[in-house]
Structure formats: structure tokens, C-alpha cells
Design an enzyme around this catalytic site. Structure first.
Site, PDB file in Angstrom:
ATOM      1  N   SER A 151      -1.611   9.368  -0.377  1.00  0.00           N
ATOM      2  CA  SER A 151      -0.499  10.230  -0.465  1.00  0.00           C
ATOM      3  C   SER A 151      -1.118  11.717  -0.951  1.00  0.00           C
ATOM      4  O   SER A 151      -1.820  11.615  -1.649  1.00  0.00           O
ATOM      5  CB  SER A 151       0.676   9.848  -1.108  1.00  0.00           C
ATOM      6  OG  SER A 151       1.436  10.723  -1.169  1.00  0.00           O
TER       7      SER A 151
ATOM      8  N   LYS B 204      -0.841   6.271  -6.581  1.00  0.00           N
ATOM      9  CA  LYS B 204      -2.034   6.336  -5.653  1.00  0.00           C
ATOM     10  C   LYS B 204      -3.109   6.986  -6.116  1.00  0.00           C
ATOM     11  O   LYS B 204      -4.315   6.707  -5.931  1.00  0.00           O
ATOM     12  CB  LYS B 204      -1.242   7.260  -4.735  1.00  0.00           C
ATOM     13  CG  LYS B 204       0.045   6.750  -4.059  1.00  0.00           C
ATOM     14  CD  LYS B 204      -0.333   5.533  -2.992  1.00  0.00           C
ATOM     15  CE  LYS B 204       0.730   4.842  -2.575  1.00  0.00           C
ATOM     16  NZ  LYS B 204       0.390   3.692  -1.760  1.00  0.00           N
TER      17      LYS B 204
ATOM     18  N   GLY C 260       6.415  -2.978   7.405  1.00  0.00           N
ATOM     19  CA  GLY C 260       6.871  -1.508   6.955  1.00  0.00           C
ATOM     20  C   GLY C 260       6.815  -0.641   7.946  1.00  0.00           C
ATOM     21  O   GLY C 260       6.180  -0.673   9.205  1.00  0.00           O
TER      22      GLY C 260
ATOM     23  N   TYR D  86      -1.910  10.522   3.327  1.00  0.00           N
ATOM     24  CA  TYR D  86      -0.738  10.859   4.214  1.00  0.00           C
ATOM     25  C   TYR D  86      -0.212  12.078   3.739  1.00  0.00           C
ATOM     26  O   TYR D  86       0.394  12.339   2.568  1.00  0.00           O
ATOM     27  CB  TYR D  86       0.187   9.914   4.472  1.00  0.00           C
ATOM     28  CG  TYR D  86      -0.269   8.603   4.560  1.00  0.00           C
ATOM     29  CD1 TYR D  86      -1.604   8.268   5.276  1.00  0.00           C
ATOM     30  CD2 TYR D  86       0.602   7.205   4.285  1.00  0.00           C
ATOM     31  CE1 TYR D  86      -2.103   6.825   5.402  1.00  0.00           C
ATOM     32  CE2 TYR D  86       0.168   6.005   4.565  1.00  0.00           C
ATOM     33  CZ  TYR D  86      -1.185   5.728   4.955  1.00  0.00           C
ATOM     34  OH  TYR D  86      -1.720   4.470   5.016  1.00  0.00           O
ATOM     35  N   PHE D  87       0.277  13.027   4.835  1.00  0.00           N
ATOM     36  CA  PHE D  87       1.242  14.218   4.387  1.00  0.00           C
ATOM     37  C   PHE D  87       2.776  13.498   4.725  1.00  0.00           C
ATOM     38  O   PHE D  87       2.905  12.164   4.227  1.00  0.00           O
ATOM     39  CB  PHE D  87       1.031  15.338   5.030  1.00  0.00           C
ATOM     40  CG  PHE D  87      -0.240  15.931   4.335  1.00  0.00           C
ATOM     41  CD1 PHE D  87      -1.545  15.427   4.120  1.00  0.00           C
ATOM     42  CD2 PHE D  87      -0.006  17.202   3.441  1.00  0.00           C
ATOM     43  CE1 PHE D  87      -2.388  16.168   3.337  1.00  0.00           C
ATOM     44  CE2 PHE D  87      -0.883  17.871   2.694  1.00  0.00           C
ATOM     45  CZ  PHE D  87      -2.325  17.204   2.730  1.00  0.00           C
TER      46      PHE D  87
ATOM     47  N   ARG E 102      15.695  20.027  -5.631  1.00  0.00           N
ATOM     48  CA  ARG E 102      15.507  18.618  -6.312  1.00  0.00           C
ATOM     49  C   ARG E 102      14.528  18.599  -7.436  1.00  0.00           C
ATOM     50  O   ARG E 102      13.358  19.067  -7.006  1.00  0.00           O
ATOM     51  CB  ARG E 102      15.326  17.576  -4.870  1.00  0.00           C
ATOM     52  CG  ARG E 102      15.204  16.439  -5.512  1.00  0.00           C
ATOM     53  CD  ARG E 102      14.887  15.447  -4.126  1.00  0.00           C
ATOM     54  NE  ARG E 102      13.768  15.580  -3.489  1.00  0.00           N
ATOM     55  CZ  ARG E 102      13.323  14.753  -2.419  1.00  0.00           C
ATOM     56  NH1 ARG E 102      14.152  13.898  -1.894  1.00  0.00           N
ATOM     57  NH2 ARG E 102      12.217  15.178  -1.850  1.00  0.00           N
ATOM     58  N   PRO E 103      14.690  18.118  -8.469  1.00  0.00           N
ATOM     59  CA  PRO E 103      13.780  18.208  -9.417  1.00  0.00           C
ATOM     60  C   PRO E 103      12.492  17.470  -9.106  1.00  0.00           C
ATOM     61  O   PRO E 103      12.620  16.408  -8.428  1.00  0.00           O
ATOM     62  CB  PRO E 103      14.264  17.524 -10.617  1.00  0.00           C
ATOM     63  CG  PRO E 103      15.809  17.208 -10.309  1.00  0.00           C
ATOM     64  CD  PRO E 103      16.256  17.631  -8.879  1.00  0.00           C
TER      65      PRO E 103
ATOM     66  N   ASN F 143       5.936  -9.423   2.018  1.00  0.00           N
ATOM     67  CA  ASN F 143       7.074 -10.100   1.196  1.00  0.00           C
ATOM     68  C   ASN F 143       8.656  -9.677   1.778  1.00  0.00           C
ATOM     69  O   ASN F 143       9.518 -10.319   1.014  1.00  0.00           O
ATOM     70  CB  ASN F 143       6.873  -9.814  -0.182  1.00  0.00           C
ATOM     71  CG  ASN F 143       7.288  -8.464  -0.761  1.00  0.00           C
ATOM     72  OD1 ASN F 143       7.583  -7.597   0.065  1.00  0.00           O
ATOM     73  ND2 ASN F 143       7.078  -8.318  -1.870  1.00  0.00           N
TER      74      ASN F 143
ATOM     75  N   TYR G  84       5.228   6.661  -9.326  1.00  0.00           N
ATOM     76  CA  TYR G  84       4.607   6.114  -7.865  1.00  0.00           C
ATOM     77  C   TYR G  84       3.589   7.153  -7.663  1.00  0.00           C
ATOM     78  O   TYR G  84       2.379   6.388  -7.007  1.00  0.00           O
ATOM     79  CB  TYR G  84       5.761   6.462  -6.809  1.00  0.00           C
ATOM     80  CG  TYR G  84       5.312   6.704  -5.456  1.00  0.00           C
ATOM     81  CD1 TYR G  84       4.917   5.809  -4.693  1.00  0.00           C
ATOM     82  CD2 TYR G  84       5.079   8.013  -4.833  1.00  0.00           C
ATOM     83  CE1 TYR G  84       4.138   5.862  -3.550  1.00  0.00           C
ATOM     84  CE2 TYR G  84       4.504   8.183  -3.893  1.00  0.00           C
ATOM     85  CZ  TYR G  84       4.164   7.179  -2.984  1.00  0.00           C
ATOM     86  OH  TYR G  84       3.686   7.519  -1.683  1.00  0.00           O
TER      87      TYR G  84
END
Ligand code: UD1
Length: 340
Positions: A125, A154, A10, A178-179, A296-297, A32, A150
Site C-alpha cells: 500500500s 504492510k 475480496g 496500491y494507491f 480525521r486523525p 476464510n 495495519y
């Protein structure tokens, strides 16, 4: 020393695999390929001069995980990236996210608790802070109720590791919060490969400039910030990848102060959406087609890191500027288009 990198094909995983190999580690990747391509191995090999060992399977397969740890009894550390990460999708498919992001974490820890000593780095995150009350955000800022499944994975992931470390002294773990990771390797051989329409700002910008998207929508200019657009802490992915090597070395050398630690990984500098656009235009020479639309909501107004703990305790600091990161993101976008 052999290091397992899950999700190593990734975006962040591949850059970390390169930094690990360049620091002399042997890398074993599990992926995967649900959101990555095997050809990323070619990019890693081209940069670092060595092809990581690759095991293609899904970490949800408990039996395969068990077999893997039998086959590789000599792992010195595990860096766990493999997870689903689309916020919107997680709202529609919560069980997929809980299964993918949490059962896999539990399986890995169950293997690691069998060892005499284990070193584990977790991909967390800044989303755990939600809209923090004060800026910059220190690691002691409260964890706010998650806005999405999501984000919740975390938070729960961190709790699973914390609770396990409390009773398993042999497990040494670090969560890196992470930012906003952006950019690509300066070689132009690896970078972000978003599937479909990108949800994140920077790939949307570069795809718009490349003519794949018509226009960037800037989500809101009525936030209480100097130019009205949201502020984030954008960190070059190579700096972020280096933070993983430094964190791993902290554990391997036994320099950690506790067997579970948390560090913010950001630059410490907040940039607004408009500043990111201006940086892109400056380094690319391309005028970006964008328009201001509604909010953006779920978006928070601002988030940027207090990096004191990472700088002073971990001994790591981001080196690249926003312009550097945007330059590399643009170079990568042009590289992918060449290949088409
Ligand atoms: C998002 C996730 C976060 C996750 C991170 C992973 C949300 C709400 N948050 O962070 O949980 O950890 O990705 O990379 O999805 N923007 C635009 N136009 C666009 C896209 C984005 O104006 O087309 C703006 C957003 O409003 C935001 C900024 O750009 O202010 C950054 O957005 P994005 O790249 O999606 O990251 P986050 O939302 O910060």
C-alpha cells in the site's frame, strides 16, 4: 497455469481472479470468508465463464496451509491479498493484525521456499510512504514510520519478502503499492462489499446517495490544497487487477530485473475529496448530501503516484478515468440494493 489467489473473494482479489481467468489462467482461491461471501464465486463465474477452485480455510492454520501446498504441487504463482485492512480496527486490535497479516505471509513463504522456483505478488500500500515530502511519489521515496498497526504490517510484510528474496534465489517477488482502489467491474457482477459503516470515501458516497447513510462527512477543508480537501490517487479496481496479471507475467517470463521488485500502482493523478464528490454527482445525476466537518486523525494531506516505473518497466498503465470508476461504483451500489 494454476495461480493461487489468497483473499480471492475480496474486493481486489475477486477482480484479479476475473482478469487472471480472462487471460487464460486457472485460479485457485483461498479465503476464510471473514470479510467476503462465497457468493462472490457466482459473480466471478458469470463474468469469466469459469468458476475458480475454492478452498475455504484460514491461512493462520499452518497445518491447512501445508496440506494445501501438498494438494496443489503445480502452482505457477501466488497472489497474496488475504489480510485485515481496517486502519481503525488495527489500532484497537494490533495483535490480530500482526497475526493475520504477518504469520500468514511467513507460512506462505515457508511453503514457497521449498520449491525450485516460485512467483509471488504481494498486496502492499502507498500507506508505507506516510505523508511523502514530494509529489508525485516515486518508489524511491522513503518509507515513513507507520501511523497504524495495519500500515506497519504492510511495511514489515515488504521487509519479510525482501529479506527472504536476498537469500532465496528461487523466490521471485513483486510488491505492488496500491494507491486508493475504487469502482467495480463494469458487468455489475462484482464490487466492494463493505461490512457495516464504510470507512472509505467512495462506498460512503454511494451508500449516502442510495439512502443508507444520511450524510457524508467531508473530513476537513483546511488542508493546504487548492480546495482545502485532501488529495488521493483513486484507481479503478479493474486497472489495479490488471496490474497483478502484468506483474505475474513479468515473473513467469523471467523478465524481472531483480528477484524482488516494487511498483506503485496508481493513475498518477491526484483528486481532492470535493473533486470525487463532483465526479459522482456528474455521472450519477444525484446531488449528494454532504457536510464539511473536522479533520480525521491520521489523514495525510496528499498522496499520488509517480507511475513512471509501472508504465515503463512493468508496461502497465491505468486506463479508466475517475468518472469511469465513479460510474461503475454507482452501478454496483444500485445492483446490490436490487438484490435486497
Ligand atoms: C485508507 C487508509 C489506508 C488504506 C486505505 C485502504 C486511513 C488513514 N488510511 O486510505 O491506510 O491503505 O484506506 O483503502 O484510514 N473521507 C471523507 N469522508 C469519509 C471518508 C473519507 O472525507 O467519510 C476522505 C478522507 O479524509 C481522505 C479521502 O476521503 O481524504 C480518502 O479516504 P479513504 O477512502 O478512507 O482512504 P485513505 O484514508 O486514503
Amino acid at each position: 497455469m494454476k495461480i493461487l489467489v489468497t483473499g480471492g473473494l475480496g474486493f481486489i482479489g475477486s477482480h484479479t481472479a476475473v482478469e487472471l481467468q480472462e487471460a487464460g489462467y486457472e485460479v485457485v482461491i483461498i479465503d476464510n470468508c471473514s470479510n467476503a461471501s462465497e457468493s462472490v464465486l457466482d459473480g466471478i463465474e458469470a463474468i469469466a465463464g469459469k468458476r475458480p477452485v475454492f478452498e475455504k480455510f484460514d491461512l493462520r492454520n499452518r497445518e491447512k496451509v501445508r496440506e494445501f501446498f501438498k494438494k496443489y504441487p503445480d502452482l505457477s504463482g501466488v497472489i497474496h491479498f488475504a489480510a485485515s485492512k481496517a486502519v481503525g480496527e488495527s489500532v484497537d486490535e494490533p495483535l490480530l493484525y500482526y497475526e493475520n497479516n504477518l504469520t500468514t505471509l511467513v507460512s506462505l513463504l515457508q511453503e514457497l521456499e521449498k520449491k525450485q522456483r516460485a512467483h509471488f505478488i504481494f498486496s502492499s500500500s502507498c500507506t508505507v510512504y506516510g505523508q511523502a515530502d514530494t509529489m508525485p511519489i516515486t518508489e524511491d521515496a522513503p518509507v515513513k514510520p507507520a501511523e497504524s498497526p495495519y500500515g506497519n504490517t504492510k511495511q514489515i510484510g515488504e521487509e519479510i519478502i525482501r529479506d527472504t528474496c536476498k537469500v532465496r534465489d528461487q523466490l521471485q517477488a513483486i510488491s505492488l503499492r496500491y494507491f486508493n482502489p475504487i469502482g467495480a467491474h463494469p458487468s455489475g457482477r462484482i464490487g466492494e462489499l463493505p461490512l457495516g459503516v464504510p470507512q472509505n470515501l467512495v462506498p460512503f458516497i454511494t451508500q449516502t446517495a442510495a439512502g443508507i447513510r444520511k450524510q457524508l462527512s467531508v473530513f476537513g477543508d483546511d488542508y493546504p490544497t487548492p480546495d482545502g480537501t485532501c488529495i488521493r490517487d483513486y484507481i479503478h479496481v479493474v486497472d489495479l487487477a490488471r496490474a497483478h496479471v502484468v506483474a505475474l507475467e513479468r515473473l513467469l517470463s523471467g523478465n524481472n530485473d531483480a528477484n524482488y521488485e516494487i511498483f506503485n500502482v496508481g493513475t498518477g493523478k491526484g483528486s481532492s475529496v470535493m473533486e470525487v464528490i463532483r465526479s459522482f454527482e456528474r455521472v450519477s445525476g444525484v446531488a449528494l448530501n454532504y457536510k464539511i466537518v473536522g479533520r480525521r486523525p491520521g489523514d495525510i494531506t496528499e498522496a499520488y503516484a509517480d507511475t513512471t516505473r509501472a508504465n515503463e518497466v512493468l508496461g502497465w498503465k491505468a486506463e479508466s478515468s475517475l468518472d469511469d470508476a465513479m460510474r461503475s461504483a454507482w452501478a454496483w451500489e444500485q445492483e446490490i440494493r436490487k438484490a435486497e
